[in-house]
Design a protein around this motif. Structure first.
Motif, PDB file in Angstrom:
ATOM      1  N   ILE A   2       0.847  -1.183   0.000  1.00  0.00           N
ATOM      2  CA  ILE A   2       0.000   0.000   0.000  1.00  0.00           C
ATOM      3  C   ILE A   2       0.886   1.237   0.000  1.00  0.00           C
ATOM      4  O   ILE A   2       1.900   1.294   0.708  1.00  0.00           O
ATOM      5  CB  ILE A   2      -0.932   0.007   1.227  1.00  0.00           C
ATOM      6  CG1 ILE A   2      -1.896  -1.172   1.140  1.00  0.00           C
ATOM      7  CG2 ILE A   2      -1.721   1.306   1.305  1.00  0.00           C
ATOM      8  CD1 ILE A   2      -2.811  -1.303   2.318  1.00  0.00           C
ATOM      9  N   TYR A   4       1.194   5.646  -0.019  1.00  0.00           N
ATOM     10  CA  TYR A   4       0.583   6.925   0.317  1.00  0.00           C
ATOM     11  C   TYR A   4       1.420   8.032  -0.303  1.00  0.00           C
ATOM     12  O   TYR A   4       2.606   8.155  -0.007  1.00  0.00           O
ATOM     13  CB  TYR A   4       0.504   7.122   1.830  1.00  0.00           C
ATOM     14  CG  TYR A   4      -0.491   6.224   2.508  1.00  0.00           C
ATOM     15  CD1 TYR A   4      -1.788   6.654   2.754  1.00  0.00           C
ATOM     16  CD2 TYR A   4      -0.142   4.937   2.896  1.00  0.00           C
ATOM     17  CE1 TYR A   4      -2.725   5.823   3.367  1.00  0.00           C
ATOM     18  CE2 TYR A   4      -1.050   4.096   3.501  1.00  0.00           C
ATOM     19  CZ  TYR A   4      -2.347   4.546   3.734  1.00  0.00           C
ATOM     20  OH  TYR A   4      -3.267   3.725   4.334  1.00  0.00           O
ATOM     21  N   GLU A  21      -4.143   7.515  -1.347  1.00  0.00           N
ATOM     22  CA  GLU A  21      -3.899   6.164  -0.829  1.00  0.00           C
ATOM     23  C   GLU A  21      -4.104   5.163  -1.970  1.00  0.00           C
ATOM     24  O   GLU A  21      -5.180   5.098  -2.573  1.00  0.00           O
ATOM     25  CB  GLU A  21      -4.888   5.869   0.301  1.00  0.00           C
ATOM     26  CG  GLU A  21      -4.754   4.483   0.896  1.00  0.00           C
ATOM     27  CD  GLU A  21      -5.874   4.182   1.868  1.00  0.00           C
ATOM     28  OE1 GLU A  21      -5.610   4.182   3.082  1.00  0.00           O
ATOM     29  OE2 GLU A  21      -7.028   3.968   1.413  1.00  0.00           O
ATOM     30  N   ASN A  23      -4.032   1.197  -3.152  1.00  0.00           N
ATOM     31  CA  ASN A  23      -3.977  -0.181  -2.650  1.00  0.00           C
ATOM     32  C   ASN A  23      -3.112  -1.056  -3.554  1.00  0.00           C
ATOM     33  O   ASN A  23      -2.587  -0.599  -4.571  1.00  0.00           O
ATOM     34  CB  ASN A  23      -5.381  -0.771  -2.461  1.00  0.00           C
ATOM     35  CG  ASN A  23      -6.114  -1.020  -3.779  1.00  0.00           C
ATOM     36  OD1 ASN A  23      -5.526  -1.045  -4.856  1.00  0.00           O
ATOM     37  ND2 ASN A  23      -7.424  -1.188  -3.685  1.00  0.00           N
ATOM     38  N   SER A  24      -2.987  -2.323  -3.191  1.00  0.00           N
ATOM     39  CA  SER A  24      -2.081  -3.230  -3.911  1.00  0.00           C
ATOM     40  C   SER A  24      -2.540  -3.530  -5.333  1.00  0.00           C
ATOM     41  O   SER A  24      -1.774  -4.079  -6.138  1.00  0.00           O
ATOM     42  CB  SER A  24      -1.926  -4.538  -3.135  1.00  0.00           C
ATOM     43  OG  SER A  24      -3.191  -5.117  -2.874  1.00  0.00           O
ATOM     44  N   TYR A  25      -3.795  -3.175  -5.674  1.00  0.00           N
ATOM     45  CA  TYR A  25      -4.313  -3.403  -7.028  1.00  0.00           C
ATOM     46  C   TYR A  25      -4.260  -2.142  -7.891  1.00  0.00           C
ATOM     47  O   TYR A  25      -4.695  -2.154  -9.036  1.00  0.00           O
ATOM     48  CB  TYR A  25      -5.763  -3.910  -6.957  1.00  0.00           C
ATOM     49  CG  TYR A  25      -5.903  -5.188  -6.156  1.00  0.00           C
ATOM     50  CD1 TYR A  25      -5.433  -6.407  -6.644  1.00  0.00           C
ATOM     51  CD2 TYR A  25      -6.484  -5.171  -4.894  1.00  0.00           C
ATOM     52  CE1 TYR A  25      -5.546  -7.577  -5.903  1.00  0.00           C
ATOM     53  CE2 TYR A  25      -6.609  -6.329  -4.141  1.00  0.00           C
ATOM     54  CZ  TYR A  25      -6.127  -7.525  -4.653  1.00  0.00           C
ATOM     55  OH  TYR A  25      -6.234  -8.678  -3.911  1.00  0.00           O
ATOM     56  N   PHE A  28      -7.082   3.841  -6.055  1.00  0.00           N
ATOM     57  CA  PHE A  28      -6.681   4.828  -5.044  1.00  0.00           C
ATOM     58  C   PHE A  28      -7.852   5.650  -4.538  1.00  0.00           C
ATOM     59  O   PHE A  28      -8.878   5.787  -5.205  1.00  0.00           O
ATOM     60  CB  PHE A  28      -5.570   5.745  -5.572  1.00  0.00           C
ATOM     61  CG  PHE A  28      -5.981   6.708  -6.652  1.00  0.00           C
ATOM     62  CD1 PHE A  28      -6.530   7.945  -6.338  1.00  0.00           C
ATOM     63  CD2 PHE A  28      -5.813   6.384  -8.001  1.00  0.00           C
ATOM     64  CE1 PHE A  28      -6.896   8.844  -7.325  1.00  0.00           C
ATOM     65  CE2 PHE A  28      -6.187   7.276  -8.992  1.00  0.00           C
ATOM     66  CZ  PHE A  28      -6.726   8.506  -8.654  1.00  0.00           C
ATOM     67  N   LYS A  29      -7.655   6.198  -3.337  1.00  0.00           N
ATOM     68  CA  LYS A  29      -8.637   7.073  -2.710  1.00  0.00           C
ATOM     69  C   LYS A  29      -7.964   8.403  -2.361  1.00  0.00           C
ATOM     70  O   LYS A  29      -6.865   8.408  -1.815  1.00  0.00           O
ATOM     71  CB  LYS A  29      -9.181   6.453  -1.423  1.00  0.00           C
ATOM     72  CG  LYS A  29     -10.101   5.264  -1.632  1.00  0.00           C
ATOM     73  CD  LYS A  29     -10.619   4.778  -0.276  1.00  0.00           C
ATOM     74  CE  LYS A  29     -11.542   3.583  -0.436  1.00  0.00           C
ATOM     75  NZ  LYS A  29     -12.047   3.115   0.892  1.00  0.00           N
ATOM     76  N   TYR A  60      -7.451   0.938   9.695  1.00  0.00           N
ATOM     77  CA  TYR A  60      -7.760  -0.352   9.079  1.00  0.00           C
ATOM     78  C   TYR A  60      -6.706  -1.384   9.458  1.00  0.00           C
ATOM     79  O   TYR A  60      -5.563  -1.298   9.047  1.00  0.00           O
ATOM     80  CB  TYR A  60      -7.820  -0.209   7.561  1.00  0.00           C
ATOM     81  CG  TYR A  60      -8.836   0.814   7.100  1.00  0.00           C
ATOM     82  CD1 TYR A  60      -8.429   2.085   6.692  1.00  0.00           C
ATOM     83  CD2 TYR A  60     -10.193   0.510   7.087  1.00  0.00           C
ATOM     84  CE1 TYR A  60      -9.353   3.029   6.278  1.00  0.00           C
ATOM     85  CE2 TYR A  60     -11.128   1.454   6.673  1.00  0.00           C
ATOM     86  CZ  TYR A  60     -10.708   2.704   6.279  1.00  0.00           C
ATOM     87  OH  TYR A  60     -11.617   3.636   5.883  1.00  0.00           O
ATOM     88  N   LYS A  63      -4.242  -3.305   7.000  1.00  0.00           N
ATOM     89  CA  LYS A  63      -3.109  -2.615   6.389  1.00  0.00           C
ATOM     90  C   LYS A  63      -1.822  -2.846   7.176  1.00  0.00           C
ATOM     91  O   LYS A  63      -0.726  -2.692   6.649  1.00  0.00           O
ATOM     92  CB  LYS A  63      -3.392  -1.119   6.294  1.00  0.00           C
ATOM     93  CG  LYS A  63      -4.512  -0.781   5.325  1.00  0.00           C
ATOM     94  CD  LYS A  63      -4.783   0.710   5.323  1.00  0.00           C
ATOM     95  CE  LYS A  63      -5.975   1.016   4.419  1.00  0.00           C
ATOM     96  NZ  LYS A  63      -6.311   2.438   4.450  1.00  0.00           N
ATOM     97  N   THR A  66       0.810  -5.682   5.855  1.00  0.00           N
ATOM     98  CA  THR A  66       1.450  -5.619   4.546  1.00  0.00           C
ATOM     99  C   THR A  66       2.598  -4.618   4.536  1.00  0.00           C
ATOM    100  O   THR A  66       2.942  -4.028   5.560  1.00  0.00           O
ATOM    101  CB  THR A  66       0.408  -5.231   3.476  1.00  0.00           C
ATOM    102  OG1 THR A  66       1.012  -5.321   2.188  1.00  0.00           O
ATOM    103  CG2 THR A  66      -0.092  -3.807   3.703  1.00  0.00           C
ATOM    104  N   ILE A  68       4.101  -1.019   3.554  1.00  0.00           N
ATOM    105  CA  ILE A  68       3.544   0.319   3.374  1.00  0.00           C
ATOM    106  C   ILE A  68       4.664   1.289   3.018  1.00  0.00           C
ATOM    107  O   ILE A  68       5.683   1.339   3.699  1.00  0.00           O
ATOM    108  CB  ILE A  68       2.828   0.809   4.656  1.00  0.00           C
ATOM    109  CG1 ILE A  68       1.686  -0.148   5.028  1.00  0.00           C
ATOM    110  CG2 ILE A  68       2.291   2.215   4.458  1.00  0.00           C
ATOM    111  CD1 ILE A  68       1.051   0.164   6.363  1.00  0.00           C
TER     112      ILE A  68
END
Length: 243
Positions: A2, A4, A21, A23-25, A28-29, A60, A63, A66, A68
């Motif tokens: 993940i 940032y 943010e 994610n692994s895929y 993003f947010k 969360y 998270k 994993t 980061i």
């Protein structure tokens, strides 16, 4: 993993944080945060962005299991929250130290690090920057921002040059006139008018846009005594243009 992408901004008594943010895929947010501080600064806003990101991570639980990576364009942030922690050097500032402590705990739970943003992050860094400035569009925040009445645009500011003030005075040294600029002798000549004319002409040519010439009372009185002189009128015209 993940990621940032973070950025901070500051204006007046406000600091803002923009976070992307990922994610692994690759989805993003975007996040935007703001706060108020009596000693707001650019660096404080960057540190605030780190704090906000850590709160997102802590929110969360999945998270924490994993890897980061946090990316910033601020070298001081990398030093404070990556290099200094690795070297066991905690800040004497309570706010910074509290964030360092949280990162220290994160390091025990997962593979975490803060790194300098690279060229591949450029587009997302721009998004984070815009997110960090969303507080500027909130009308309720106006009282915390500088008074912008009569302020200049960025383009106008770029065209303004800071002017250097030169205080000119004159004194008699033996049989020669000595011209003083800000207290230091810069030129000597046996002829008073020639002395003034040479100096002002030189500065008009080389520093016209960056120089303001202020004549001492002594020089003004001497010029006034021979005001009808054509050369004096030329000198006065030049001074008015330079100043």
């Amino acid at each position: 993993m993940i990621q940032y992408i973070i950025d901070g901004s500051q204006k007046g008594l406000m600091v803002g944080a923009g976070i992307v943010e990922i994610n692994s895929y690759g989805f993003f947010k975007p996040y935007s945060f703001s706060n108020y501080h009596i000693a707001a600064s650019g660096l404080l806003s960057e540190i605030f962005a780190v704090e906000c990101s850590i709160k997102l991570i802590q929110k969360y639980d999945e998270k924490i299991t994993t890897s980061i990576r946090m990316f910033t364009d601020n070298d001081m942030v990398v030093k404070l929250f990556n290099k200094d922690i690795e070297n066991g050097k905690l800040s004497s500032d309570a706010y910074i130290a509290s964030i360092q402590a949280q990162i220290h705990i994160l390091n025990k739970l997962c593979d975490f690090s803060i790194r300098r943003a690279q060229s591949e992050h450029e587009h997302l860094c721009k998004i984070a920057h815009k997110l960090s400035r969303e507080y500027l569009s909130d009308v309720h925040n106006k009282i915390f921002l500088p008074d912008v009445k009569g302020s200049l645009s960025a383009a106008e500011k770029e065209n303004i040059e800071i002017k250097k003030k030169i205080n000119l005075d004159i004194k008699r040294v033996n049989n020669t006139w000595a011209l003083l600029a800000n207290g230091s002798v810069v030129e000597e000549n046996t002829k008073f008018l020639k002395l003034i004319e040479n100096f002002i002409s030189k500065y008009k040519t080389n520093h016209e846009k960056t120089t303001v010439i202020d004549l001492s009372d002594n020089i003004k009185k001497m010029l006034k005594a021979v005001k009808g002189n054509e050369k004096v009128n030329s000198i006065l015209d030049t001074i008015n243009k330079v100043s």
